[in-house]
Structures are given as structure tokens and as C-alpha cells.
Design a protein around this motif. Sequence first.
Motif, PDB file in Angstrom:
ATOM      1  N   ASP A  82     -72.880 107.184 -65.060  1.00  0.00           N
ATOM      2  CA  ASP A  82     -74.212 106.568 -65.007  1.00  0.00           C
ATOM      3  C   ASP A  82     -74.243 105.346 -65.911  1.00  0.00           C
ATOM      4  O   ASP A  82     -74.033 105.436 -67.114  1.00  0.00           O
ATOM      5  CB  ASP A  82     -75.281 107.578 -65.456  1.00  0.00           C
ATOM      6  CG  ASP A  82     -76.668 106.951 -65.409  1.00  0.00           C
ATOM      7  OD1 ASP A  82     -76.820 105.867 -64.782  1.00  0.00           O
ATOM      8  OD2 ASP A  82     -77.603 107.537 -65.999  1.00  0.00           O
ATOM      9  N   ARG A  83     -74.493 104.190 -65.325  1.00  0.00           N
ATOM     10  CA  ARG A  83     -74.499 102.934 -66.085  1.00  0.00           C
ATOM     11  C   ARG A  83     -75.895 102.348 -66.222  1.00  0.00           C
ATOM     12  O   ARG A  83     -76.060 101.226 -66.689  1.00  0.00           O
ATOM     13  CB  ARG A  83     -73.584 101.928 -65.405  1.00  0.00           C
ATOM     14  CG  ARG A  83     -72.145 102.398 -65.318  1.00  0.00           C
ATOM     15  CD  ARG A  83     -71.275 101.513 -64.462  1.00  0.00           C
ATOM     16  NE  ARG A  83     -69.874 101.882 -64.630  1.00  0.00           N
ATOM     17  CZ  ARG A  83     -69.231 102.752 -63.865  1.00  0.00           C
ATOM     18  NH1 ARG A  83     -69.869 103.349 -62.875  1.00  0.00           N
ATOM     19  NH2 ARG A  83     -67.967 103.035 -64.091  1.00  0.00           N
ATOM     20  N   GLY A  84     -76.874 103.077 -65.726  1.00  0.00           N
ATOM     21  CA  GLY A  84     -78.242 102.587 -65.819  1.00  0.00           C
ATOM     22  C   GLY A  84     -78.539 101.460 -64.839  1.00  0.00           C
ATOM     23  O   GLY A  84     -79.567 100.789 -64.954  1.00  0.00           O
ATOM     24  N   VAL A  85     -77.629 101.206 -63.919  1.00  0.00           N
ATOM     25  CA  VAL A  85     -77.903 100.200 -62.872  1.00  0.00           C
ATOM     26  C   VAL A  85     -77.570 100.829 -61.522  1.00  0.00           C
ATOM     27  O   VAL A  85     -76.691 101.672 -61.412  1.00  0.00           O
ATOM     28  CB  VAL A  85     -77.066  98.899 -63.064  1.00  0.00           C
ATOM     29  CG1 VAL A  85     -77.566  98.096 -64.237  1.00  0.00           C
ATOM     30  CG2 VAL A  85     -75.584  99.211 -63.218  1.00  0.00           C
ATOM     31  N   ASP A  86     -78.285 100.390 -60.520  1.00  0.00           N
ATOM     32  CA  ASP A  86     -78.132 100.948 -59.172  1.00  0.00           C
ATOM     33  C   ASP A  86     -77.024 100.181 -58.447  1.00  0.00           C
ATOM     34  O   ASP A  86     -77.102  98.979 -58.261  1.00  0.00           O
ATOM     35  CB  ASP A  86     -79.466 100.781 -58.434  1.00  0.00           C
ATOM     36  CG  ASP A  86     -79.390 101.339 -57.023  1.00  0.00           C
ATOM     37  OD1 ASP A  86     -78.364 101.966 -56.679  1.00  0.00           O
ATOM     38  OD2 ASP A  86     -80.365 101.138 -56.272  1.00  0.00           O
ATOM     39  N   LEU A  87     -75.994 100.909 -58.036  1.00  0.00           N
ATOM     40  CA  LEU A  87     -74.843 100.264 -57.400  1.00  0.00           C
ATOM     41  C   LEU A  87     -74.854 100.449 -55.879  1.00  0.00           C
ATOM     42  O   LEU A  87     -73.934  99.986 -55.198  1.00  0.00           O
ATOM     43  CB  LEU A  87     -73.541 100.864 -57.959  1.00  0.00           C
ATOM     44  CG  LEU A  87     -73.330 100.767 -59.474  1.00  0.00           C
ATOM     45  CD1 LEU A  87     -72.033 101.482 -59.863  1.00  0.00           C
ATOM     46  CD2 LEU A  87     -73.285  99.314 -59.924  1.00  0.00           C
ATOM     47  N   THR A  88     -75.879 101.103 -55.347  1.00  0.00           N
ATOM     48  CA  THR A  88     -75.819 101.495 -53.931  1.00  0.00           C
ATOM     49  C   THR A  88     -75.770 100.309 -52.976  1.00  0.00           C
ATOM     50  O   THR A  88     -75.281 100.440 -51.861  1.00  0.00           O
ATOM     51  CB  THR A  88     -77.027 102.384 -53.562  1.00  0.00           C
ATOM     52  OG1 THR A  88     -78.217 101.713 -53.983  1.00  0.00           O
ATOM     53  CG2 THR A  88     -76.932 103.734 -54.252  1.00  0.00           C
ATOM     54  N   ALA A  89     -76.248  99.155 -53.405  1.00  0.00           N
ATOM     55  CA  ALA A  89     -76.258  97.995 -52.502  1.00  0.00           C
ATOM     56  C   ALA A  89     -74.893  97.328 -52.385  1.00  0.00           C
ATOM     57  O   ALA A  89     -74.719  96.443 -51.557  1.00  0.00           O
ATOM     58  CB  ALA A  89     -77.289  96.972 -52.983  1.00  0.00           C
ATOM     59  N   TYR A  90     -73.948  97.714 -53.215  1.00  0.00           N
ATOM     60  CA  TYR A  90     -72.662  97.019 -53.245  1.00  0.00           C
ATOM     61  C   TYR A  90     -71.561  97.879 -52.642  1.00  0.00           C
ATOM     62  O   TYR A  90     -71.539  99.096 -52.831  1.00  0.00           O
ATOM     63  CB  TYR A  90     -72.271  96.661 -54.692  1.00  0.00           C
ATOM     64  CG  TYR A  90     -73.409  96.161 -55.542  1.00  0.00           C
ATOM     65  CD1 TYR A  90     -74.264  95.152 -55.073  1.00  0.00           C
ATOM     66  CD2 TYR A  90     -73.656  96.697 -56.802  1.00  0.00           C
ATOM     67  CE1 TYR A  90     -75.322  94.708 -55.848  1.00  0.00           C
ATOM     68  CE2 TYR A  90     -74.707  96.250 -57.591  1.00  0.00           C
ATOM     69  CZ  TYR A  90     -75.536  95.273 -57.111  1.00  0.00           C
ATOM     70  OH  TYR A  90     -76.582  94.836 -57.867  1.00  0.00           O
ATOM     71  N   ALA A  91     -70.633  97.223 -51.955  1.00  0.00           N
ATOM     72  CA  ALA A  91     -69.431  97.932 -51.500  1.00  0.00           C
ATOM     73  C   ALA A  91     -68.630  98.363 -52.724  1.00  0.00           C
ATOM     74  O   ALA A  91     -68.657  97.690 -53.769  1.00  0.00           O
ATOM     75  CB  ALA A  91     -68.597  96.998 -50.618  1.00  0.00           C
ATOM     76  N   TRP A  92     -67.964  99.484 -52.606  1.00  0.00           N
ATOM     77  CA  TRP A  92     -67.160 100.001 -53.724  1.00  0.00           C
ATOM     78  C   TRP A  92     -65.680  99.957 -53.358  1.00  0.00           C
ATOM     79  O   TRP A  92     -65.303 100.311 -52.243  1.00  0.00           O
ATOM     80  CB  TRP A  92     -67.570 101.446 -54.045  1.00  0.00           C
ATOM     81  CG  TRP A  92     -66.716 102.048 -55.130  1.00  0.00           C
ATOM     82  CD1 TRP A  92     -65.526 102.705 -54.961  1.00  0.00           C
ATOM     83  CD2 TRP A  92     -66.962 102.016 -56.537  1.00  0.00           C
ATOM     84  NE1 TRP A  92     -65.020 103.074 -56.180  1.00  0.00           N
ATOM     85  CE2 TRP A  92     -65.880 102.667 -57.169  1.00  0.00           C
ATOM     86  CE3 TRP A  92     -67.997 101.509 -57.321  1.00  0.00           C
ATOM     87  CZ2 TRP A  92     -65.804 102.808 -58.555  1.00  0.00           C
ATOM     88  CZ3 TRP A  92     -67.926 101.653 -58.697  1.00  0.00           C
ATOM     89  CH2 TRP A  92     -66.837 102.286 -59.297  1.00  0.00           C
ATOM     90  N   GLU A  93     -64.856  99.506 -54.273  1.00  0.00           N
ATOM     91  CA  GLU A  93     -63.408  99.590 -54.090  1.00  0.00           C
ATOM     92  C   GLU A  93     -62.849 100.522 -55.159  1.00  0.00           C
ATOM     93  O   GLU A  93     -63.061 100.290 -56.357  1.00  0.00           O
ATOM     94  CB  GLU A  93     -62.742  98.213 -54.250  1.00  0.00           C
ATOM     95  CG  GLU A  93     -63.058  97.210 -53.153  1.00  0.00           C
ATOM     96  CD  GLU A  93     -62.198  97.396 -51.891  1.00  0.00           C
ATOM     97  OE1 GLU A  93     -61.322  98.300 -51.879  1.00  0.00           O
ATOM     98  OE2 GLU A  93     -62.426  96.658 -50.932  1.00  0.00           O
ATOM     99  N   ASP A  94     -62.138 101.541 -54.762  1.00  0.00           N
ATOM    100  CA  ASP A  94     -61.491 102.399 -55.764  1.00  0.00           C
ATOM    101  C   ASP A  94     -60.406 101.629 -56.503  1.00  0.00           C
ATOM    102  O   ASP A  94     -60.250 101.759 -57.718  1.00  0.00           O
ATOM    103  CB  ASP A  94     -60.862 103.631 -55.085  1.00  0.00           C
ATOM    104  CG  ASP A  94     -61.916 104.676 -54.736  1.00  0.00           C
ATOM    105  OD1 ASP A  94     -62.864 104.842 -55.549  1.00  0.00           O
ATOM    106  OD2 ASP A  94     -61.811 105.279 -53.666  1.00  0.00           O
ATOM    107  N   ASP A  95     -59.668 100.817 -55.741  1.00  0.00           N
ATOM    108  CA  ASP A  95     -58.618 100.000 -56.349  1.00  0.00           C
ATOM    109  C   ASP A  95     -59.185  98.610 -56.607  1.00  0.00           C
ATOM    110  O   ASP A  95     -59.380  97.832 -55.676  1.00  0.00           O
ATOM    111  CB  ASP A  95     -57.414  99.933 -55.397  1.00  0.00           C
ATOM    112  CG  ASP A  95     -56.326  99.009 -55.932  1.00  0.00           C
ATOM    113  OD1 ASP A  95     -56.511  98.409 -57.024  1.00  0.00           O
ATOM    114  OD2 ASP A  95     -55.306  98.873 -55.238  1.00  0.00           O
ATOM    115  N   MET A  96     -59.471  98.307 -57.876  1.00  0.00           N
ATOM    116  CA  MET A  96     -60.174  97.049 -58.164  1.00  0.00           C
ATOM    117  C   MET A  96     -59.374  95.820 -57.759  1.00  0.00           C
ATOM    118  O   MET A  96     -59.946  94.784 -57.472  1.00  0.00           O
ATOM    119  CB  MET A  96     -60.599  96.978 -59.620  1.00  0.00           C
ATOM    120  CG  MET A  96     -59.480  97.008 -60.626  1.00  0.00           C
ATOM    121  SD  MET A  96     -60.142  96.867 -62.316  1.00  0.00           S
ATOM    122  CE  MET A  96     -61.020  98.412 -62.510  1.00  0.00           C
ATOM    123  N   THR A  97     -58.064  95.954 -57.730  1.00  0.00           N
ATOM    124  CA  THR A  97     -57.276  94.764 -57.374  1.00  0.00           C
ATOM    125  C   THR A  97     -57.497  94.368 -55.916  1.00  0.00           C
ATOM    126  O   THR A  97     -57.149  93.271 -55.515  1.00  0.00           O
ATOM    127  CB  THR A  97     -55.767  95.010 -57.628  1.00  0.00           C
ATOM    128  OG1 THR A  97     -55.287  96.003 -56.727  1.00  0.00           O
ATOM    129  CG2 THR A  97     -55.519  95.450 -59.062  1.00  0.00           C
TER     130      THR A  97
END
Lengths: 451, 451
Positions: free
Chosen positions: A61-76
Motif C-alpha cells: 500500500d503506497r497511499g496512491v491508486d494504481l488501478t488506472a495504470y498498466a502494471w509490468e512485473d518486470d520493470m525493464t
Amino acid sequence: MANTTDSAAAARQPLRIALAGLGTVGAGVIRLIAANGDLIARRAGRPLEITAVSARNRSRDRGVDLTAYAWEDDMTQLAAREDVDVVVELVGGSDGPALTLARNAIRHGKALITANKAMIAHHGLELAAEAEGKGVPMRFEAAVAGGIPVIKGLREGAAANRIERLYGILNGTCNFILSTMEDTGRDFADVLAEAQAKGYAEADPSFDIEGTDAAHKLSILSAIAFGTRIDFANVDTAGISRILAADIAQASSLGYVIRLIGMAEADAGENGAPGLFQRVQPHLVPVDHPLAHVDGATNAVVAEGNFSGRLLFQGAGAGDGPTASAVVADIIDIARGYDAGFEKDATFSITVADLEDMPTAPSGHRRGRCYIRFVVADRPGVLAEIAAAMRDAGVSIESLIQKGRPDDGEQVMVAMVTHEGPESAVTEALRLLEGSPSLIAAPLVMQILGK
Amino acid sequence: MANTTDSAAAARQPLRIALAGLGTVGAGVIRLIAANGDLIARRAGRPLEITAVSARNRSRDRGVDLTAYAWEDDMTQLAAREDVDVVVELVGGSDGPALTLARNAIRHGKALITANKAMIAHHGLELAAEAEGKGVPMRFEAAVAGGIPVIKGLREGAAANRIERLYGILNGTCNFILSTMEDTGRDFADVLAEAQAKGYAEADPSFDIEGTDAAHKLSILSAIAFGTRIDFANVDTAGISRILAADIAQASSLGYVIRLIGMAEADAGENGAPGLFQRVQPHLVPVDHPLAHVDGATNAVVAEGNFSGRLLFQGAGAGDGPTASAVVADIIDIARGYDAGFEKDATFSITVADLEDMPTAPSGHRRGRCYIRFVVADRPGVLAEIAAAMRDAGVSIESLIQKGRPDDGEQVMVAMVTHEGPESAVTEALRLLEGSPSLIAAPLVMQILGK
């Protein structure tokens, strides 16, 4: 770079951002764009839009809503995404995933923005050469001095000047510790523990307190100011962990405060060949110098230009808000198209191919005044021994004080300020005293910051 | 704006400069480009080349060689020349030839660079609208705070922030006079005469000492910081000519120095509607505030961003070298092509069409602490009269001192510092005292700069 018609069309499109690393700074960037997005769109001529994010731990939990963004498990993999124009690297670490991501971003023709001072200090030349070759911008305002636009100030604001000297307070943790020691009279270890408890210092504070972090930043600023290749390896670096409350009291009685100063100078060496001198060291700063009033986690950088004279940039050196402010300023530059006019963007004010490979200037022929403090055994003849070494090395003493340490009746502190002279003489004097059984600890030398 | 192929070709060509006005700053620009030209060419990717110049008097010796440049008797003709890419206006004056030249430059599609704060304060919106319409850049870093890159700092470095408050020391002449009064205990008129003799103050010093020059600069910074239309007419302006040596001594004994501060704030008015508050006034500055250590002709600007926190930019506020440094920084931006990415360049950080027309915020509902000084007749009852007026207006007094003036036994100085309260209450108290025969001179009110 696109032609005018394409640029005009692009200018109306949102600038699409991938964010790698969602610690305090990453979350700060998300909050900043949410809070100031409308204003930024008016300033940049186009909205900023975060499209994809990545971090080590998805569920935290980072206190910001991430649901609008695509997520990459591998940041590279963020760099390869079609829906990304700018990659923002906030992972940290000089190598590893941060470096892989940075390289990938440039290879995929994405603008690269990073707050990673260690990566720039170690790999900035390689990355910038690749970026310049590909015609993509690379920006790192947040890597130095938090929210202060000092890289822009040097790279652009002072661009008309030959910079003669650059120095400043580049590490907020050290400055917090030193100014707290000064305000409270407490000892280093005690204040460090408080800083760690408050989150101002890392659990492993060595990067900060031993001067490495300041040296990273100094090496980056040097390149921009002097047009030289980044040379982190040759920053002469000392930290603050050996400073005693008694040193601060002594400095104060002489009209100084103690600050960890990073300083760089393009210097004519003994043989007249230009050399780059870079040093991070605690200094005595006269109380009437602007840097003497830089307290807490504040950073400040002074650049002395041959036409501008002394320029001072000061502000918050760390923290999520200030660092996010610097990251997003870089993004706005890209959104506005400040990179579009370059045939080859000059990442360090000059293109990497044109940076000079300047040798390191030796410190020995430098002249200055300094503070030297000994902790010695309380017995007859010790002062005479020190004074003789100074005399034999040609060090002229301006003032000297000898004081029993309150916590140990068998130890005495001898502190002196020298007249102006060559640093090599002080080194020689300490060499003469090396191994003397009278010295309980290694002497501490701090330069006095000149006007 | 050209397409990529043309841009790449243009990038290799020298950037051709016409210089109008060959006073100290104009001559400084010529000297700077001669001294640092090679370095600048490496930084800008192309050389800077002065091709044509003009000034009122062709034959005057300026200590620089003009023979390599074409001469125009009519400076407004510089804009029409084929061999000019950038027109640099250093003539001064809000109207007249400077304004004609500026308009001509934009009409001819030349980039315009100026150091003319009065022209920008009065005609900046009109000029910027024309420049944005034509797609030519207009830059004026040197118009505010000499060599300090504060316009770039606000427009770009702090671009991610909503600026909450902006304030600073914007006039070097006033700061020289005030800090000299402070150091020497001398009176205003005496120090002004010295400043005039040394060339730090004009023969007619009123633009400086009455705050007009600082108000010009503040109105320009406000537009950039708050995204509002320049509104010089509504800067609430007071100068420093009524400050007595005794005020400075009094402030000092209370822990303050006196500085002429320009301050702007986007402020919710009494009815909650946003308004722009702009004021130039001498302030009491706490000695532990960074601005308290800004001495001599130095300038400093603080911008408080909602993410960056407090940013401070400090340096030389005037002089040929620093001002030339700012002028040439603008030229380098153009040479690098920092304007080329814009569909419409955002001259004041936002395009003129998008600037807000914000009403003026009234000062009455502002709250703060202030210093009020009276010069009164030395007779019984005067202090009671003043105290009663304060009580009736609801002004709460924190400290008060009454002192005979050493130069006049019949005059007494009464100085007080108020508790925090509405400025309207102070205004009301002074209204109650208006016309009182006890008051020998109009009272002097100075706000105390808050943290």
C-alpha cells in the motif's frame, strides 16, 4: 526528431509516462501529477499521462491508486511498451534493474528521466552517449540536490560562463546531523540515531555519512560545470563520522560552523596543466558566508562564473515532494519539446563526445587555511611534539587551543587553525606525527572555506 | 519553425546577433562572447556571431572594438537585416526606440532578447502575444535579478509546482543602501549620496529608491509564477527613502534587518475569489531568515512551490558581467533550439492567451505582524494618544519603545511591533491618528516577513 507537422500534432497529444519504482519519490510523482496536472498541461501545452508502472512489490500500500495504470512485473519491460514516450527510473542502485531499464529506454527511443545519482555517477557517460547517438533526451535534475533546479541552472542558466569554482552542501542527512549537533551540543552517534529514527538517515547510513552520496552528486555537477568527463573515482572524499561535539564548539568559538562541502575547481596544476580538483570534506564555514545558514536537510550549491559572479541555488535536498518536483520539471521540458531543437542533445551541457578528459588536480599544491584537531594523552611534552612537527613541516599556526575532554581526564584535545599555506605542509606535519604514542586518535583536518 | 533537415543544417551555422544599445551591458555582452565564445560554441552546438550593432552615439569609446560589426544609425532597422537571427535590445526605456525595435524584431520573425524590465512590465503581454503568434521566441532573463537565472528557474525549474508565494530582494541599489546603513549606522541621504558617487545609484534615483524598479520586476515574476497577466499598475509600492538610521537600529535590537521586499501571492480574497496580491515594501526580516544575509547589491528570490517547498535563487542583481551572463544564456537557449519544439512558445510559462486575468487581492484582510514607527512631539499624553488609537482599532502591541531622537530634543521616536492581526486594523489605527498635531511626520509601517 519529427518535422514540424508531426511535432504540432504530437504537442496536442498527452505525453505518456512509464514509472519504474514506487517508493516515496514514485508515489510523490503520482500525487504531484494528480494535484497539479491541469496547471502542468497549461504550462506544457499538453497533458502528462502516466500509462504504466512497475515496482518490486505490487501489493504494497503506497497511499496512491494504481488501478488506472498498466502494471509490468518486470520493470525493464516498461521501455518496450508502445504506449510510453518517457521512462522515469526511480528504482535506485547504480547497476541492476535500474541500469537495464535505462539502457532499454534509450534503445527503444524513449526519453529517459532518472533521479539515480549513483547510476549517473557510474554509468552516466555511457548512457548519455547512447542517448545522444539515438537523439533521445536524458534528464536527471532530481539526481542532485532534490528539488533545486541546479542542473538546469548550471547547464542553461549559467551556460554563458566559464565556471571557476563550484561548491555546496549536497547531502541533507549530513547537514541535518551537523546542524543538529550545532544546535544541541550533542554527539555524532546520538544525533545519527535520532536521524535514523526519524527516517532522515538510512539504516545503513554509510553512503551518506562517509560522503559517497555527496561525491556522486559532485561528480555529476563537475561534468556540467567544467565540461569534463564524470570522474567519480577521483573525488577526494571524507565523511563526518569523526566530528566531535567539541569540534563544533571549537569552530563556533572561532566564528565558524561545520558543513560537509563538496567542491570542484578546474585548477592549474603544479606544471600549469589544467586539472580537475574534486573534494568532499567537512569544512569550517565562516558564519557570514551564505552556506553557514543552510540548516537541516536543506541543500545549497554555489557556482562562480567568470561573468555571472557567485550564483547560489538553495532548497530542499530530499523528500518526496521536492524530488518529485524535479522529476516532473524534467518531464515538462520533454513535453514542451525543449529537446526537439537539438541535433544532438548536450546531456552534460556539452555532448559526451566533446567532454574533456581532464586529469585529476593534486591537492598538495593547493593553498588554504585549515583546522586540525588532535586527541592526545594528557602528559608533558605532547604539545611541544605537535608544535615541533608543525614547525618542521613549515605550517604556521594562527591560533591554538588545548582543552581537557570532559568525559576523559586522561585525554586532551588540541585544536588549531593554520595561517594560509600549502596543504602539502599540513600533510607533511601529520606524517611526522604518524605513529606517535602521544596521539590517541588519528588527527582530523578540515579546510576552512574561503570567501 | 523548420523541419529536421533544415534544423540540422541551421545548427551548424553561427547564430547571428544584432545588438542594440552599447552601454555597460551591451559592451559586457561583446566582451563575454569574445572571452567565452569557444566554450559557448561547444555548449550551444554552434558559434554565436555578433553581426550588427547600434547605439545612440557611434563615436563614444566603449573599450570594445566594434569594427567587425555592421553599424545601423537607426537601431530599429537592425530587425530588418538579412544577416540577423536574434535581436538583443539593451537600450532601455519602456517605450521609444526600444519598443519600436522589439515590435520590429518580432514582425520580421527574429528572436527577441531584452533586459528591459520597464518595457516588459508595460508592454510584455502585447509583445509576447505577437511573438507567440509569429512563432518566434522572446526571452528576458536579464530583466529580473541580473545574472540570476530566476526566470528560467520559475518557468522551467519549478514548472511542476503551484507557486504559493514568491518574494525577494529585487533592487540592488536599495539593498546596498539598506545594508550600508545597517553596517555603518549612517542616514539614508548620506548613504544614497555615496551610492551615487560610486555609480551604484542613478543621478535620479527615484525609480530605484521608490520601489518602481522592484515593482517592474515583481510584476514580471508574478505572471510567470502564478500564470496571471502582468499587472504592474496594481503593485502596492513603497520605497525606502523614509527609513531612518534609528529604524534600522531599532529593528536590529529586536532581531531583524530591514530589506526592500517584493512579494506576490495568489490569495483567496475575503469573498473567497482568488486574487493576486503584489507588494513592494521595506520589511523587517528575521536575522535567521536566508534573506537577512543578502547584503550589498545582491538580489535573491524565494519561490514556495506546493511540492518543491522553498527554493532560493541568489546572486548579483546588476552589473555588466552578471547582466551579460543572463542575456547570453537566453541567446544560448535560442542557439540550442530550446524554442524549436514549441507550437506556441509559452513566454510567461503559459501562453499569453492562457494567462489568467486575476483581480487584485486587497491587503486589508491580510494578517501579519508589523513594525510601526512614529516621530512625535516630546510632550505629555502623546503616547497615551497613540496607545488609545491602537486599542480602539483592535491592534495588539507586542513591544514598544520610546526614545528621544539624538538630533532633536523636541522629537521623540515611538516604535512598536504588533502581534499578528489584520492589516486593516493597523490602517484604521493610523486613520484615527491622522491629522493629530502630536505627529511630526507620517508614521512608517513595515511588515515583518513571516517564516
